[in-house]
Motif scaffolding. Structure first.
Motif, PDB file in Angstrom:
ATOM      1  N   ILE A   1      28.824  50.257  41.875  1.00  0.00           N
ATOM      2  CA  ILE A   1      27.415  50.643  42.011  1.00  0.00           C
ATOM      3  C   ILE A   1      27.106  51.226  43.385  1.00  0.00           C
ATOM      4  CG2 ILE A   1      26.681  48.892  40.346  1.00  0.00           C
ATOM      5  CD1 ILE A   1      25.626  47.229  42.687  1.00  0.00           C
ATOM      6  N   TRP A   2      28.060  51.108  44.322  1.00  0.00           N
ATOM      7  CA  TRP A   2      27.792  51.526  45.699  1.00  0.00           C
ATOM      8  C   TRP A   2      27.471  53.018  45.796  1.00  0.00           C
ATOM      9  CZ3 TRP A   2      27.088  48.343  49.737  1.00  0.00           C
ATOM     10  CH2 TRP A   2      27.006  48.911  51.011  1.00  0.00           C
ATOM     11  N   PHE A   3      28.251  53.859  45.104  1.00  0.00           N
ATOM     12  CA  PHE A   3      28.087  55.305  45.218  1.00  0.00           C
ATOM     13  C   PHE A   3      27.352  55.922  44.023  1.00  0.00           C
ATOM     14  CE2 PHE A   3      31.725  54.688  48.083  1.00  0.00           C
ATOM     15  CZ  PHE A   3      31.297  55.419  49.185  1.00  0.00           C
TER      16      PHE A   3
ATOM     17  N   PHE B   1      34.802  57.935  40.249  1.00  0.00           N
ATOM     18  CA  PHE B   1      35.812  56.897  40.098  1.00  0.00           C
ATOM     19  C   PHE B   1      36.662  56.758  41.358  1.00  0.00           C
ATOM     20  CE2 PHE B   1      34.921  57.303  35.545  1.00  0.00           C
ATOM     21  CZ  PHE B   1      34.900  55.960  35.193  1.00  0.00           C
ATOM     22  N   PHE B   2      36.994  57.867  42.005  1.00  0.00           N
ATOM     23  CA  PHE B   2      37.828  57.792  43.200  1.00  0.00           C
ATOM     24  C   PHE B   2      37.125  57.003  44.308  1.00  0.00           C
ATOM     25  CE2 PHE B   2      39.243  59.552  47.313  1.00  0.00           C
ATOM     26  CZ  PHE B   2      40.587  59.228  47.237  1.00  0.00           C
ATOM     27  N   PHE B   3      35.862  57.327  44.572  1.00  0.00           N
ATOM     28  CA  PHE B   3      35.152  56.636  45.647  1.00  0.00           C
ATOM     29  C   PHE B   3      34.753  55.218  45.250  1.00  0.00           C
ATOM     30  CE2 PHE B   3      35.015  60.777  47.516  1.00  0.00           C
ATOM     31  CZ  PHE B   3      34.995  60.526  48.875  1.00  0.00           C
ATOM     32  N   SER B   4      34.435  55.001  43.979  1.00  0.00           N
ATOM     33  CA  SER B   4      34.095  53.650  43.538  1.00  0.00           C
ATOM     34  C   SER B   4      35.307  52.735  43.614  1.00  0.00           C
ATOM     35  CB  SER B   4      33.554  53.688  42.103  1.00  0.00           C
ATOM     36  OG  SER B   4      32.343  54.410  42.039  1.00  0.00           O
ATOM     37  N   LEU B   5      36.469  53.235  43.198  1.00  0.00           N
ATOM     38  CA  LEU B   5      37.683  52.434  43.281  1.00  0.00           C
ATOM     39  C   LEU B   5      38.097  52.198  44.728  1.00  0.00           C
ATOM     40  CD1 LEU B   5      39.607  54.119  40.342  1.00  0.00           C
ATOM     41  CD2 LEU B   5      38.874  51.727  40.418  1.00  0.00           C
ATOM     42  N   GLY B   6      37.864  53.199  45.596  1.00  0.00           N
ATOM     43  CA  GLY B   6      38.137  53.002  47.014  1.00  0.00           C
ATOM     44  C   GLY B   6      37.258  51.923  47.614  1.00  0.00           C
ATOM     45  N   SER B   7      35.969  51.914  47.241  1.00  0.00           N
ATOM     46  CA  SER B   7      35.064  50.861  47.710  1.00  0.00           C
ATOM     47  C   SER B   7      35.480  49.501  47.171  1.00  0.00           C
ATOM     48  CB  SER B   7      33.627  51.165  47.265  1.00  0.00           C
ATOM     49  OG  SER B   7      33.169  52.361  47.825  1.00  0.00           O
ATOM     50  N   THR B   8      35.876  49.466  45.890  1.00  0.00           N
ATOM     51  CA  THR B   8      36.338  48.215  45.289  1.00  0.00           C
ATOM     52  C   THR B   8      37.555  47.680  46.026  1.00  0.00           C
ATOM     53  OG1 THR B   8      35.545  48.991  43.135  1.00  0.00           O
ATOM     54  CG2 THR B   8      37.045  47.124  43.128  1.00  0.00           C
ATOM     55  N   GLU B   9      38.448  48.582  46.454  1.00  0.00           N
ATOM     56  CA  GLU B   9      39.622  48.154  47.212  1.00  0.00           C
ATOM     57  C   GLU B   9      39.214  47.506  48.531  1.00  0.00           C
ATOM     58  OE1 GLU B   9      43.968  49.774  48.711  1.00  0.00           O
ATOM     59  OE2 GLU B   9      42.877  50.753  47.103  1.00  0.00           O
ATOM     60  N   CYS B  10      38.215  48.063  49.197  1.00  0.00           N
ATOM     61  CA  CYS B  10      37.726  47.457  50.444  1.00  0.00           C
ATOM     62  C   CYS B  10      37.202  46.048  50.196  1.00  0.00           C
ATOM     63  CB  CYS B  10      36.620  48.325  51.046  1.00  0.00           C
ATOM     64  SG  CYS B  10      37.145  49.938  51.640  1.00  0.00           S
ATOM     65  N   PHE B  11      36.442  45.856  49.102  1.00  0.00           N
ATOM     66  CA  PHE B  11      35.913  44.530  48.777  1.00  0.00           C
ATOM     67  C   PHE B  11      37.043  43.553  48.453  1.00  0.00           C
ATOM     68  CE2 PHE B  11      31.949  46.962  47.847  1.00  0.00           C
ATOM     69  CZ  PHE B  11      31.093  46.238  48.658  1.00  0.00           C
ATOM     70  N   PHE B  12      38.051  44.008  47.721  1.00  0.00           N
ATOM     71  CA  PHE B  12      39.165  43.128  47.375  1.00  0.00           C
ATOM     72  C   PHE B  12      39.955  42.719  48.620  1.00  0.00           C
ATOM     73  CE2 PHE B  12      38.956  43.901  42.755  1.00  0.00           C
ATOM     74  CZ  PHE B  12      39.311  42.634  42.308  1.00  0.00           C
ATOM     75  N   LEU B  13      40.183  43.653  49.526  1.00  0.00           N
ATOM     76  CA  LEU B  13      40.907  43.324  50.750  1.00  0.00           C
ATOM     77  C   LEU B  13      40.143  42.287  51.572  1.00  0.00           C
ATOM     78  CD1 LEU B  13      42.216  46.854  51.808  1.00  0.00           C
ATOM     79  CD2 LEU B  13      43.575  44.949  50.930  1.00  0.00           C
ATOM     80  N   ALA B  14      38.811  42.398  51.577  1.00  0.00           N
ATOM     81  CA  ALA B  14      37.992  41.417  52.300  1.00  0.00           C
ATOM     82  C   ALA B  14      38.058  40.046  51.636  1.00  0.00           C
ATOM     83  CB  ALA B  14      36.545  41.907  52.371  1.00  0.00           C
ATOM     84  N   VAL B  15      37.993  40.010  50.305  1.00  0.00           N
ATOM     85  CA  VAL B  15      38.068  38.736  49.591  1.00  0.00           C
ATOM     86  C   VAL B  15      39.441  38.095  49.773  1.00  0.00           C
ATOM     87  CG1 VAL B  15      38.113  37.716  47.279  1.00  0.00           C
ATOM     88  CG2 VAL B  15      36.292  39.286  47.901  1.00  0.00           C
ATOM     89  N   MET B  16      40.495  38.898  49.768  1.00  0.00           N
ATOM     90  CA  MET B  16      41.843  38.363  49.977  1.00  0.00           C
ATOM     91  C   MET B  16      41.995  37.817  51.402  1.00  0.00           C
ATOM     92  SD  MET B  16      43.818  41.376  47.878  1.00  0.00           S
ATOM     93  CE  MET B  16      45.510  40.787  47.894  1.00  0.00           C
ATOM     94  N   ALA B  17      41.344  38.451  52.375  1.00  0.00           N
ATOM     95  CA  ALA B  17      41.360  37.925  53.744  1.00  0.00           C
ATOM     96  C   ALA B  17      40.601  36.595  53.813  1.00  0.00           C
ATOM     97  CB  ALA B  17      40.728  38.946  54.695  1.00  0.00           C
ATOM     98  N   PHE B  18      39.485  36.499  53.087  1.00  0.00           N
ATOM     99  CA  PHE B  18      38.711  35.252  53.029  1.00  0.00           C
ATOM    100  C   PHE B  18      39.547  34.139  52.398  1.00  0.00           C
ATOM    101  CE2 PHE B  18      35.721  32.621  50.440  1.00  0.00           C
ATOM    102  CZ  PHE B  18      35.113  31.945  51.488  1.00  0.00           C
ATOM    103  N   ASP B  19      40.301  34.463  51.365  1.00  0.00           N
ATOM    104  CA  ASP B  19      41.176  33.485  50.716  1.00  0.00           C
ATOM    105  C   ASP B  19      42.240  32.971  51.680  1.00  0.00           C
ATOM    106  OD1 ASP B  19      42.454  32.256  48.182  1.00  0.00           O
ATOM    107  OD2 ASP B  19      44.068  33.502  48.998  1.00  0.00           O
ATOM    108  N   ARG B  20      42.838  33.852  52.467  1.00  0.00           N
ATOM    109  CA  ARG B  20      43.845  33.436  53.451  1.00  0.00           C
ATOM    110  C   ARG B  20      43.215  32.612  54.567  1.00  0.00           C
ATOM    111  NH1 ARG B  20      47.611  32.059  51.636  1.00  0.00           N
ATOM    112  NH2 ARG B  20      46.156  31.928  49.908  1.00  0.00           N
ATOM    113  N   TYR B  21      41.976  32.950  54.941  1.00  0.00           N
ATOM    114  CA  TYR B  21      41.278  32.164  55.964  1.00  0.00           C
ATOM    115  C   TYR B  21      41.077  30.728  55.481  1.00  0.00           C
ATOM    116  CZ  TYR B  21      37.148  30.071  58.078  1.00  0.00           C
ATOM    117  OH  TYR B  21      36.275  29.180  58.638  1.00  0.00           O
ATOM    118  N   LEU B  22      40.629  30.572  54.230  1.00  0.00           N
ATOM    119  CA  LEU B  22      40.412  29.229  53.696  1.00  0.00           C
ATOM    120  C   LEU B  22      41.727  28.459  53.597  1.00  0.00           C
ATOM    121  CD1 LEU B  22      37.840  29.850  50.801  1.00  0.00           C
ATOM    122  CD2 LEU B  22      37.394  28.825  53.038  1.00  0.00           C
ATOM    123  N   ALA B  23      42.803  29.148  53.157  1.00  0.00           N
ATOM    124  CA  ALA B  23      44.080  28.467  52.956  1.00  0.00           C
ATOM    125  C   ALA B  23      44.676  27.974  54.270  1.00  0.00           C
ATOM    126  CB  ALA B  23      45.053  29.416  52.261  1.00  0.00           C
ATOM    127  N   ILE B  24      44.454  28.696  55.351  1.00  0.00           N
ATOM    128  CA  ILE B  24      45.079  28.347  56.634  1.00  0.00           C
ATOM    129  C   ILE B  24      44.134  27.540  57.523  1.00  0.00           C
ATOM    130  CG2 ILE B  24      46.010  29.324  58.772  1.00  0.00           C
ATOM    131  CD1 ILE B  24      47.112  31.617  57.093  1.00  0.00           C
TER     132      ILE B  24
END
Length: 311
Positions: free
Chosen positions: A158-160, A107-130
């Motif tokens: 599923i990554w780990f 759970f620790f490593f899966s949630l850490g990986s999920t956080e990386c994916f969320f940060l990337a998606v949030m960056a993509f959202d800001r890219y589209l907005a600006i």
């Protein structure tokens, strides 16, 4: 503390020993109180953001939906480590079961990986907005936002899965002492009876891969954002554009700064101490600071939180 070093009594031992933060009993109690307060504040801060987004109609936009899911992720992330850490402070044996160890590991490593994916998606959202403001409503629809959220959770979990299952099937010998406050792969692999170079190689590749690949994606997204913002003629327009992504940039800096220190710095004499300190920062301190960062830098979020708390 009961430690079994010899093979003869190894069979009577049913778990690992997490050393945590060795100190006198008084120090353990003090740490217990400190991390209990941190844990409760983290739950309260991130839970407030989830409730504010849910109840305030003005925040029913992709950026805030992603933020609410990210806050829920932070609650799960800190819960994967802190409760067991608190129990460890009050325990005399410091023992964690095999199943408990590998569940925490997963759970620790899966949630850490999920956080990386969320940060990337949030960056993509800001890219589209600006960078694509006119097309943003037609591209970042509710359906796309939902699909991105689901994919972040699924890919992260599923990554780990395969490497962790393989490691859990290995046999462990010796003292079974883990010099950490959680079940970390590095000390676990050193305790295996028979070394598995293929498994170690797979895990050493898979572990930092989402971190660095998604970090490059985030850097690329913000490079395009900065280029677009610098083309805005008015200073007020540039400030407004930067303010919409300032909170996310601060969170990315906190998380990736500590992770890059973990993976990018050369080995030191006090490797175990450094690992514990860095892991503590990005797994406990960062989830505590994220709600503060988002509420301080976002006017709509501040208003929603004040309304939620009745102030």
């Amino acid at each position: 503390m009961k430690i079994f070093n010899s093979p003869s009594n190894s069979s009577t031992f049913t778990g690992f020993i997490l050393l945590g933060f060795p100190c006198p009993r008084e120090g353990q109690i003090l740490l217990f109180v400190l991390f209990t307060v941190v844990y409760l504040l983290t739950l309260m801060g991130n839970g407030s953001i989830i409730c504010a987004v849910h109840w305030d109609q003005r925040l029913h936009a992709p950026m805030y939906i992603l933020l609410a899911n990210f806050s829920f992720l932070e609650i799960c992330y800190v819960t994967s480590t802190v409760p067991s850490m608190l129990a460890n402070f009050l325990s005399d044996t410091k023992i964690i079961s095999f199943s408990g160890c590998f569940l925490q590991f997963y759970f620790f490593f899966s949630l850490g990986s999920t956080e990386c994916f969320f940060l990337a998606v949030m960056a993509f959202d800001r890219y589209l907005a600006i960078c694509r403001p006119l097309r943003y409503p037609t591209i970042m629809t509710r359906r796309l936002c939902t699909n991105l959220v689901v994919n972040c959770w699924v890919l992260g979990f599923i990554w780990f899965l395969i490497p962790i299952v393989n490691i859990s099937q290995m046999s462990f010998c010796g003292s079974r002492i883990i010099d950490h406050f959680l079940c970390d792969p590095a000390p676990l692999l050193t305790l295996t009876c028979k070394k598995g170079p293929v498994i170690e190689l797979v895990f050493s590749v898979l572990s930092p891969l989402p971190v660095f690949m998604l970090f490059l994606f985030i850097v690329g997204s913000y490079a395009l954002v900065v280029r677009a913002v610098l083309r805005v003629p008015s200073a007020a327009g540039r400030r407004k554009a930067f303010s919409t992504c300032g909170s996310h940039l601060a969170v990315v800096s906190l998380f990736y700064g500590s992770v890059l220190v973990m993976y990018g710095s050369p080995p030191s004499k006090n490797e175990a101490g450094k690992q514990k300190t860095v892991t503590l920062f990005y797994s406990v301190v960062t989830p505590l600071l994220n709600p503060v960062i988002y509420s301080l830098r976002n006017k709509d979020m501040r208003k929603a939180l004040k309304k939620f708390w009745g102030t």
